[in-house]
Design an enzyme around this catalytic site. Structure first.
Site, PDB file in Angstrom:
ATOM      1  N   ARG A 172      -5.109 -10.838  14.378  1.00 55.23           N
ATOM      2  CA  ARG A 172      -4.841 -10.875  12.843  1.00 55.23           C
ATOM      3  C   ARG A 172      -5.635 -10.260  12.164  1.00 55.23           C
ATOM      4  O   ARG A 172      -6.970 -10.086  12.581  1.00 55.23           O
ATOM      5  CB  ARG A 172      -4.669 -12.333  12.507  1.00 55.23           C
ATOM      6  CG  ARG A 172      -6.028 -13.456  12.789  1.00 55.23           C
ATOM      7  CD  ARG A 172      -5.411 -14.926  12.403  1.00 55.23           C
ATOM      8  NE  ARG A 172      -5.676 -15.277  11.282  1.00 55.23           N
ATOM      9  CZ  ARG A 172      -6.506 -15.289  10.563  1.00 55.23           C
ATOM     10  NH1 ARG A 172      -7.979 -15.484  11.094  1.00 55.23           N
ATOM     11  NH2 ARG A 172      -6.715 -15.566   9.205  1.00 55.23           N
ATOM     12  N   ARG A 176      -6.498 -12.375   2.128  1.00 60.18           N
ATOM     13  CA  ARG A 176      -6.532 -13.455   1.108  1.00 60.18           C
ATOM     14  C   ARG A 176      -6.125 -13.058  -0.068  1.00 60.18           C
ATOM     15  O   ARG A 176      -6.431 -12.014  -0.691  1.00 60.18           O
ATOM     16  CB  ARG A 176      -7.917 -13.885   0.904  1.00 60.18           C
ATOM     17  CG  ARG A 176      -8.736 -14.547   2.041  1.00 60.18           C
ATOM     18  CD  ARG A 176     -10.005 -15.263   1.854  1.00 60.18           C
ATOM     19  NE  ARG A 176     -10.878 -15.364   2.806  1.00 60.18           N
ATOM     20  CZ  ARG A 176     -12.017 -15.765   2.999  1.00 60.18           C
ATOM     21  NH1 ARG A 176     -12.513 -15.551   2.020  1.00 60.18           N
ATOM     22  NH2 ARG A 176     -12.821 -15.841   4.237  1.00 60.18           N
ATOM     23  N   ARG A 255     -20.583  -3.846  24.727  1.00 61.35           N
ATOM     24  CA  ARG A 255     -20.947  -2.962  23.822  1.00 61.35           C
ATOM     25  C   ARG A 255     -22.351  -3.515  23.193  1.00 61.35           C
ATOM     26  O   ARG A 255     -22.753  -4.743  23.260  1.00 61.35           O
ATOM     27  CB  ARG A 255     -20.084  -3.111  22.457  1.00 61.35           C
ATOM     28  CG  ARG A 255     -18.764  -2.231  22.483  1.00 61.35           C
ATOM     29  CD  ARG A 255     -18.202  -2.267  21.154  1.00 61.35           C
ATOM     30  NE  ARG A 255     -17.693  -3.446  20.794  1.00 61.35           N
ATOM     31  CZ  ARG A 255     -17.750  -3.914  19.659  1.00 61.35           C
ATOM     32  NH1 ARG A 255     -18.563  -3.134  18.560  1.00 61.35           N
ATOM     33  NH2 ARG A 255     -17.261  -5.123  19.051  1.00 61.35           N
ATOM     34  N   ARG A 286     -22.992  -0.285   9.238  1.00 58.23           N
ATOM     35  CA  ARG A 286     -23.301  -1.361   8.091  1.00 58.23           C
ATOM     36  C   ARG A 286     -24.880  -1.201   7.890  1.00 58.23           C
ATOM     37  O   ARG A 286     -25.736  -0.770   8.734  1.00 58.23           O
ATOM     38  CB  ARG A 286     -23.047  -2.656   8.166  1.00 58.23           C
ATOM     39  CG  ARG A 286     -23.323  -3.295   9.715  1.00 58.23           C
ATOM     40  CD  ARG A 286     -22.628  -4.479   9.752  1.00 58.23           C
ATOM     41  NE  ARG A 286     -22.842  -5.398  10.974  1.00 58.23           N
ATOM     42  CZ  ARG A 286     -22.687  -6.529  11.133  1.00 58.23           C
ATOM     43  NH1 ARG A 286     -22.223  -7.373  10.162  1.00 58.23           N
ATOM     44  NH2 ARG A 286     -22.988  -7.154  12.501  1.00 58.23           N
ATOM     45  N   GLU A 311     -27.140  -0.105  11.002  1.00 59.09           N
ATOM     46  CA  GLU A 311     -26.469  -0.427  12.546  1.00 59.09           C
ATOM     47  C   GLU A 311     -25.701   0.462  13.009  1.00 59.09           C
ATOM     48  O   GLU A 311     -24.775   0.736  12.377  1.00 59.09           O
ATOM     49  CB  GLU A 311     -25.856  -1.984  12.338  1.00 59.09           C
ATOM     50  CG  GLU A 311     -25.313  -2.690  13.590  1.00 59.09           C
ATOM     51  CD  GLU A 311     -24.912  -3.939  13.193  1.00 59.09           C
ATOM     52  OE1 GLU A 311     -25.558  -4.803  12.587  1.00 59.09           O
ATOM     53  OE2 GLU A 311     -23.884  -4.165  13.712  1.00 59.09           O
ATOM     54  N   TYR A 359     -18.181 -13.999  23.604  1.00 59.02           N
ATOM     55  CA  TYR A 359     -18.935 -14.111  22.321  1.00 59.02           C
ATOM     56  C   TYR A 359     -18.872 -15.594  21.854  1.00 59.02           C
ATOM     57  O   TYR A 359     -17.964 -16.033  21.789  1.00 59.02           O
ATOM     58  CB  TYR A 359     -18.233 -13.212  21.255  1.00 59.02           C
ATOM     59  CG  TYR A 359     -18.980 -13.229  19.881  1.00 59.02           C
ATOM     60  CD1 TYR A 359     -20.325 -12.456  19.927  1.00 59.02           C
ATOM     61  CD2 TYR A 359     -18.618 -14.046  18.899  1.00 59.02           C
ATOM     62  CE1 TYR A 359     -21.083 -12.655  18.535  1.00 59.02           C
ATOM     63  CE2 TYR A 359     -19.539 -14.283  17.917  1.00 59.02           C
ATOM     64  CZ  TYR A 359     -20.792 -13.606  17.648  1.00 59.02           C
ATOM     65  OH  TYR A 359     -21.442 -13.756  16.468  1.00 59.02           O
ATOM     66  N   ASP A 361     -20.752 -17.732  18.547  1.00 62.30           N
ATOM     67  CA  ASP A 361     -21.627 -18.115  17.634  1.00 62.30           C
ATOM     68  C   ASP A 361     -22.729 -18.980  17.959  1.00 62.30           C
ATOM     69  O   ASP A 361     -22.441 -19.670  18.655  1.00 62.30           O
ATOM     70  CB  ASP A 361     -20.822 -18.378  16.451  1.00 62.30           C
ATOM     71  CG  ASP A 361     -20.237 -17.228  15.604  1.00 62.30           C
ATOM     72  OD1 ASP A 361     -20.781 -16.149  15.297  1.00 62.30           O
ATOM     73  OD2 ASP A 361     -19.170 -17.382  14.972  1.00 62.30           O
TER      74      ASP A 361
HETATM   75  P1  FDA Z   1     -29.135 -15.441  23.952  1.00 67.56           P
HETATM   76  O1  FDA Z   1     -28.503 -14.061  24.204  1.00 67.56           O
HETATM   77  O2  FDA Z   1     -29.422 -15.827  22.548  1.00 67.56           O
HETATM   78  O3  FDA Z   1     -29.896 -15.980  25.167  1.00 67.56           O
HETATM   79  C1  FDA Z   1     -30.202 -15.603  26.280  1.00 67.56           C
HETATM   80  C2  FDA Z   1     -31.545 -15.477  26.776  1.00 67.56           C
HETATM   81  O4  FDA Z   1     -31.479 -15.517  28.103  1.00 67.56           O
HETATM   82  C3  FDA Z   1     -32.356 -14.445  26.153  1.00 67.56           C
HETATM   83  O5  FDA Z   1     -33.393 -14.560  25.508  1.00 67.56           O
HETATM   84  C4  FDA Z   1     -32.529 -13.366  27.549  1.00 67.56           C
HETATM   85  O6  FDA Z   1     -33.728 -12.653  27.220  1.00 67.56           O
HETATM   86  C5  FDA Z   1     -32.441 -14.474  28.498  1.00 67.56           C
HETATM   87  N1  FDA Z   1     -32.386 -14.071  29.871  1.00 67.56           N
HETATM   88  C6  FDA Z   1     -31.468 -13.044  30.185  1.00 67.56           C
HETATM   89  N2  FDA Z   1     -31.735 -12.557  31.563  1.00 67.56           N
HETATM   90  C7  FDA Z   1     -32.639 -13.380  31.952  1.00 67.56           C
HETATM   91  C8  FDA Z   1     -33.322 -13.326  33.139  1.00 67.56           C
HETATM   92  N3  FDA Z   1     -32.972 -12.504  34.065  1.00 67.56           N
HETATM   93  N4  FDA Z   1     -34.582 -14.042  33.292  1.00 67.56           N
HETATM   94  C9  FDA Z   1     -35.184 -14.739  32.149  1.00 67.56           C
HETATM   95  N5  FDA Z   1     -34.403 -14.806  31.020  1.00 67.56           N
HETATM   96  C10 FDA Z   1     -33.246 -14.056  30.967  1.00 67.56           C
HETATM   97  N6  FDA Z   1     -23.942 -16.124  15.718  1.00 67.56           N
HETATM   98  C11 FDA Z   1     -23.706 -16.985  14.403  1.00 67.56           C
HETATM   99  O7  FDA Z   1     -23.448 -17.957  14.425  1.00 67.56           O
HETATM  100  N7  FDA Z   1     -23.867 -16.122  13.251  1.00 67.56           N
HETATM  101  C12 FDA Z   1     -24.041 -14.928  13.197  1.00 67.56           C
HETATM  102  O8  FDA Z   1     -24.321 -14.098  11.942  1.00 67.56           O
HETATM  103  C13 FDA Z   1     -24.352 -14.090  14.542  1.00 67.56           C
HETATM  104  N8  FDA Z   1     -24.884 -12.731  14.543  1.00 67.56           N
HETATM  105  C14 FDA Z   1     -24.891 -12.033  15.707  1.00 67.56           C
HETATM  106  C15 FDA Z   1     -25.134 -10.750  15.783  1.00 67.56           C
HETATM  107  C16 FDA Z   1     -25.251 -10.120  16.974  1.00 67.56           C
HETATM  108  C17 FDA Z   1     -25.495  -8.560  16.815  1.00 67.56           C
HETATM  109  C18 FDA Z   1     -25.213 -10.672  18.026  1.00 67.56           C
HETATM  110  C19 FDA Z   1     -25.239 -10.104  19.339  1.00 67.56           C
HETATM  111  C20 FDA Z   1     -24.852 -12.015  18.240  1.00 67.56           C
HETATM  112  C21 FDA Z   1     -24.912 -12.814  16.881  1.00 67.56           C
HETATM  113  N9  FDA Z   1     -24.521 -14.147  16.589  1.00 67.56           N
HETATM  114  C22 FDA Z   1     -24.473 -14.868  15.583  1.00 67.56           C
HETATM  115  C23 FDA Z   1     -24.352 -15.001  18.162  1.00 67.56           C
HETATM  116  C24 FDA Z   1     -25.690 -15.668  18.652  1.00 67.56           C
HETATM  117  O9  FDA Z   1     -26.607 -14.664  18.752  1.00 67.56           O
HETATM  118  C25 FDA Z   1     -25.494 -16.286  19.765  1.00 67.56           C
HETATM  119  O10 FDA Z   1     -24.579 -17.450  19.666  1.00 67.56           O
HETATM  120  C26 FDA Z   1     -26.766 -16.882  20.592  1.00 67.56           C
HETATM  121  O11 FDA Z   1     -27.415 -15.717  20.923  1.00 67.56           O
HETATM  122  C27 FDA Z   1     -26.206 -17.482  21.808  1.00 67.56           C
HETATM  123  O12 FDA Z   1     -27.206 -18.302  22.338  1.00 67.56           O
HETATM  124  P2  FDA Z   1     -27.494 -17.847  24.089  1.00 67.56           P
HETATM  125  O13 FDA Z   1     -28.385 -18.887  24.340  1.00 67.56           O
HETATM  126  O14 FDA Z   1     -26.135 -17.992  24.559  1.00 67.56           O
HETATM  127  O15 FDA Z   1     -27.672 -16.470  24.256  1.00 67.56           O
END
Ligand code: FDA
Length: 378
Positions: A172, A176, A255, A286, A311, A359, A361
């Site tokens: 979608r 609004r 990506r 952006r 970005e 993905y 949040d």
């Molecule tokens: P996350 O990626 O944060 O953590 C995983 C960790 O594992 C990392 O620190 C990494 O280094 C570690 N790791 C990976 N492999 C490893 C290895 N082999 N050994 C040791 N460590 C390792 N959410 C939201 O609510 N509002 C927002 O505005 C945004 N905006 C946003 C922008 C962008 C560009 C992205 C990519 C994401 C967002 N998010 C967001 C999402 C938010 O970043 C997301 O919810 C959290 O990162 C999720 O947390 P995780 O712990 O799942 O992963």
């Protein structure tokens, strides 16, 4: 040690904090030099302005459990997110709303007339029969709005002409029929008052939690590696699921984003926190201007300087930070194969956005970590 957590993002830290509070001894490892995963932020050294290192992070949730949990570690400001977009040298509000429509068509339609107009324009294609993203976009909002606000922006995000993208990428396109341009519809929204890093550090600040940074789970030169720990101690793994299994079923596609940061000698560059660039002739998608995330810090932030970040979006190679799952049919087939493999790993729990290839949040990462703790680990 009673539990090893691989990855110190919101998922890993939430599990670690819950386990520590329940009396377990937890070690958290992360291959980066800091905790917090992608939510990590730091003060830009010249200006002291808080910069979200891996892209803008706005906290919002309608989940009362997650909201209550987050508030144990931080308070939130009353920041409300709004986004604008620059198309053809004119700035419009997003998501597409009555203001956008009337400005675009130079009209003064009320809600019913605007709805009828969009309905009429959208008649060119039937959404059910759309063969690609372009036809789907036109079927949802009509060609003029699609071409102005969606086509080139999507092409920049995906480095692909929307005619060559699958229709399913969009289910979608929100329009609004009011002037409400609040970006999120959630019950609670705000930014952590003392910044993301302060919030994250408070989660990890427990005598039962030991954090080891610059520690890669697959580096056999460090003691807490995969070979040495699997089967010896319960593990919560939040790194990429395909990496865990040595890409045996093929690499999942992602990506990534490139960021170009600049300190400008001006009080205010764009008057708002996020400005999208909808057109093909601007290479970035952006620009973020970080001081606008915290208007309440005006007395702390410099009056004559600002920090902006452009970005750029592209497909990730194996050496890039994975940001958004591409989720092709091949990816989905591989993910199913990895899920089967993951189910066979004794006492290894896969979680978070990398461990589940979706993905999430921040509120979703926290919510699913609380569920994993309650249902599988506690
Ligand atoms: P996350 O990626 O944060 O953590 C995983 C960790 O594992 C990392 O620190 C990494 O280094 C570690 N790791 C990976 N492999 C490893 C290895 N082999 N050994 C040791 N460590 C390792 N959410 C939201 O609510 N509002 C927002 O505005 C945004 N905006 C946003 C922008 C962008 C560009 C992205 C990519 C994401 C967002 N998010 C967001 C999402 C938010 O970043 C997301 O919810 C959290 O990162 C999720 O947390 P995780 O712990 O799942 O992963």
């Amino acid at each position: 040690m009673d539990l090893l957590v691989v990855g110190s993002g919101f998922f890993g830290l939430t599990v670690a904090e819950r386990a520590a509070a329940a009396g377990r001894r937890v070690t958290v490892i992360d291959r980066r030099h800091h905790i917090g995963g992608n939510a990590y932020s730091e003060d830009e050294p010249v200006t002291g302005i808080e910069v979200h290192r891996y892209g803008a992070h706005l906290f919002h949730t309608s989940n009362p459990t997650v909201w209550e949990y987050a508030n144990r570690f931080t308070t939130f400001t009353d920041y409300v997110h709004r986004v604008y977009t620059n198309h053809d040298g004119v700035v419009f509000p997003l998501p597409i709303n009555l203001g956008t429509i009337n400005q675009f068509f130079r009209a003064a339609h009320g809600p019913a007339a605007a709805r009828a107009l969009v309905h009429e324009l959208a008649g060119e294609f039937d959404a059910k029969d759309a063969a690609n993203l372009e036809e789907k976009g036109i079927a949802l909002i009509g060609r003029p709005l699609y071409e102005a606000f969606i086509r080139d922006y999507t092409a920049k995000q995906w480095q692909t002409d929307p005619k060559d993208l699958p229709a399913e990428i969009i289910s979608r396109l929100p329009v609004r029929y009011t002037y409400d341009n609040r970006y999120f519809n959630d019950t609670w929204e705000g930014l952590p008052t003392d910044g993301y890093t302060a919030w994250i550090e408070r989660m990890a600040d427990h005598p039962n939690i030991e954090v080891r940074l610059d520690t890669d789970f697959f580096d056999e030169a460090q003691p807490l590696n995969k070979r040495a720990t699997v089967g010896q101690v319960p593990i919560v793994y939040t790194g990429p699921v395909d990496r865990y299994f040595d890409y045996i079923e093929g690499a999942l596609s992602w990506r990534t984003l490139d960021f170009e940061q600049e300190v400008l000698e001006t009080a205010d560059f764009q008057g708002t926190s996020v400005m999208n660039y909808a057109d093909a002739d601007v290479p970035y998608t952006r620009i973020h201007e970080f001081k606008h995330f915290h208007p309440e810090r005006a007395d702390r932030y410099p009056a004559d300087k600002t920090v902006i970040m452009r970005e750029f979006s592209r497909f990730a190679t194996r050496d890039d930070e994975p940001y958004y799952p591409v989720n092709t049919p091949d990816d989905r087939a591989r993910l199913l194969a990895y899920r089967d493999l993951a189910a066979g790993e004794a006492d290894v729990h896969f979680g978070g956005r990398l461990g589940t290839y979706q993905y999430l949040d921040m509120h979703m990462a926290i919510g699913s970590a609380l569920s994993m703790w309650n249902n599988q680990l506690a």
